[in-house]
Motif scaffolding. Structure first.
Motif: not given
Length: 441
Positions: A40, A52-53, A413, A415, A419, A424
């Motif tokens: 993630a 990374d979302f 969102i 993601s 994650i 998160l």
């Protein structure tokens, strides 16, 4: 690592090259760069680590570069990169087809074909529906997004994506999406759904006959439209209405599939099976592959050579998709979707209560969640400037987020579902820190 980073142009240089080489029409959804990524996180061109979302716009449910998927791509590329399935068939296509049918059966017998993108899947789903029904009209929904090719762009609602591109495909009819919003509608969800179905029946009298409609295509959770969720009672009634009228019901699951809502398919939340469905994004961990699935007798209604494409079901992409699906099973991607969704929804509802002047409605299904950015506490306002401020400021602080909504006033969102909890929460902390600084006046 340092040697790698020293050889990479920095962000400013890359964007300067982009400006010189790439048409302006290719949008910039987030002002970031990426050199490599895993899980993630992404490493940008200047060596900064980013959370990374955005997930490549819902493509990376299983995370960036899962080792098993990378290995499958490498192994397949050494054996066969391309032959065209129509010229010489290969086993990995059939292996993937069997897996998709196993995971997402459409009744007693299901057939599937593979393509290159979600838009291409939508184009072919409409072709199948028209041939199966011998009808031409297609009904779609306001706020819907189905792609940027000719038919899919005609079905897409957001006019910004269509500026100057007409004329569009004929026999496309649009109705309001059944977005039930308790703060606006003084009805129960069931009453609201019944009213929306009556509007559709009236539409059959005023705009297009039901007898002329080949298909109704709907996103159960709207992607670009702002993550509105169709009510269960509406979808059940729509299924019945389509059955009564001989209309093909198509679910566009391009963004909502493969664990994003906590199930393989969003339609599993509804206990309703579509006649035809479209898939892409996370089914290939980033490789360009999509699918059209449907009840076997419907898929077989298409005439020979009306479906297909040179690269459709490319063997390397099929291998990547098959490895992705096996990996998703191994890690229980649906349970991860449920877990991530619970964490994100709890925080989003906290944002709503803590910052009521700038955060409005929270909505979505599973880990497909979003919130409205509003002005001075007015839930009916559209604060697109505030939304862009969140995107840009989060990028500066190491978090990649993107917007949605017809008015570009929604933070969504997407993601990776793999994650880690700590990462998160860190990303949500960054997001909250930025929300605190949004100009209110």
């Amino acid at each position: 690592m340092n040697e790698i980073l020293e050889s990479v142009s920095n962000k400013e240089a890359l964007y300067k090259r982009r400006k010189k080489l790439v048409p302006n029409a290719l949008g910039i959804f987030n002002p970031s760069t990426v050199h490599h990524a895993y899980g993630a996180t992404m490493m940008d061109a200047d060596g900064r680590k980013l959370i990374d979302f955005a997930g490549g716009i819902g493509v990376i449910n299983a995370g960036h570069c899962p080792p098993g998927v990378v290995h499958a791509i490498q192994e397949q590329a050494e054996k066969l990169i391309h032959s065209s399935f129509n010229v010489a068939l290969y086993e990995v296509y059939l292996d993937l087809a069997e897996k998709m049918v196993e995971l997402l059966p459409h009744g007693d017998a299901t057939k599937v074909m593979f393509l290159n993108s979600g838009a291409e899947a939508v184009e072919n789903a409409i072709k199948v529906a028209r041939q199966a029904t011998k009808r031409q009209a297609v009904i779609c929904f306001g706020g819907g997004f189905h792609g940027r090719t000719m038919m899919s762009m005609s079905l897409t609602s957001k006019v910004q994506y269509k500026a100057g591109c007409g004329p569009f495909a004929p026999e496309v009819y649009r109705i309001d999406y059944p977005a039930y919003r308790p703060h606006l509608h003084k009805l129960s969800e069931e009453e609201f759904s019944a009213n929306e179905i009556q509007k559709l029946k009236a539409f059959f009298k005023t705009s297009v006959r039901a007898e002329d409609v080949a298909a109704i295509i709907i996103e159960l959770v709207q992607g670009e439209g702002g993550f509105f969720v169709a009510p269960k009672s509406y979808i059940k009634a729509l299924r019945q209405l389509c059955d009564e009228s001989g209309i093909m019901l198509i679910f566009d699951e391009v963004q909502s599939g493969f664990g994003r809502t906590g199930k393989w398919a969003a339609y599993e939340h509804y206990q309703v099976t579509p006649d035809i469905s479209t898939w892409a994004k996370s089914m290939g961990s980033g490789m360009p592959i999509s699918a059209v699935m449907g009840k076997a007798h419907i898929m077989d209604a298409a005439a020979p050579s009306t479906l297909g494409g040179t690269y459709a079901g490319n063997p390397v992409c099929c291998a990547a998709s098959l490895a992705t699906l096996h990996y998703m099973e191994d890690i229980n991607i649906n349970a991860l979707g449920e877990k991530v969704g619970k964490i994100v929804r709890k925080r989003f509802e906290h944002f709503q209560k803590q910052y009521p002047l700038v955060i409005g409605e929270v909505r979505g299904l599973g880990a497909m969640l979003a919130f409205d950015v509003i002005t001075k506490g007015d839930w009916n306002s559209y604060n697109s400037a505030g939304t862009q401020y969140i995107i840009n400021t989060c990028a500066e602080r190491g978090l990649v987020v993107i917007s949605a909504g017809v008015h570009a006033n929604v933070i969504r969102i997407l993601s990776p579902l793999v994650i880690e909890d700590q990462l998160l929460e860190k990303g949500l902390d960054i997001l909250e820190g930025v929300i605190k600084t949004i100009p209110v006046a």
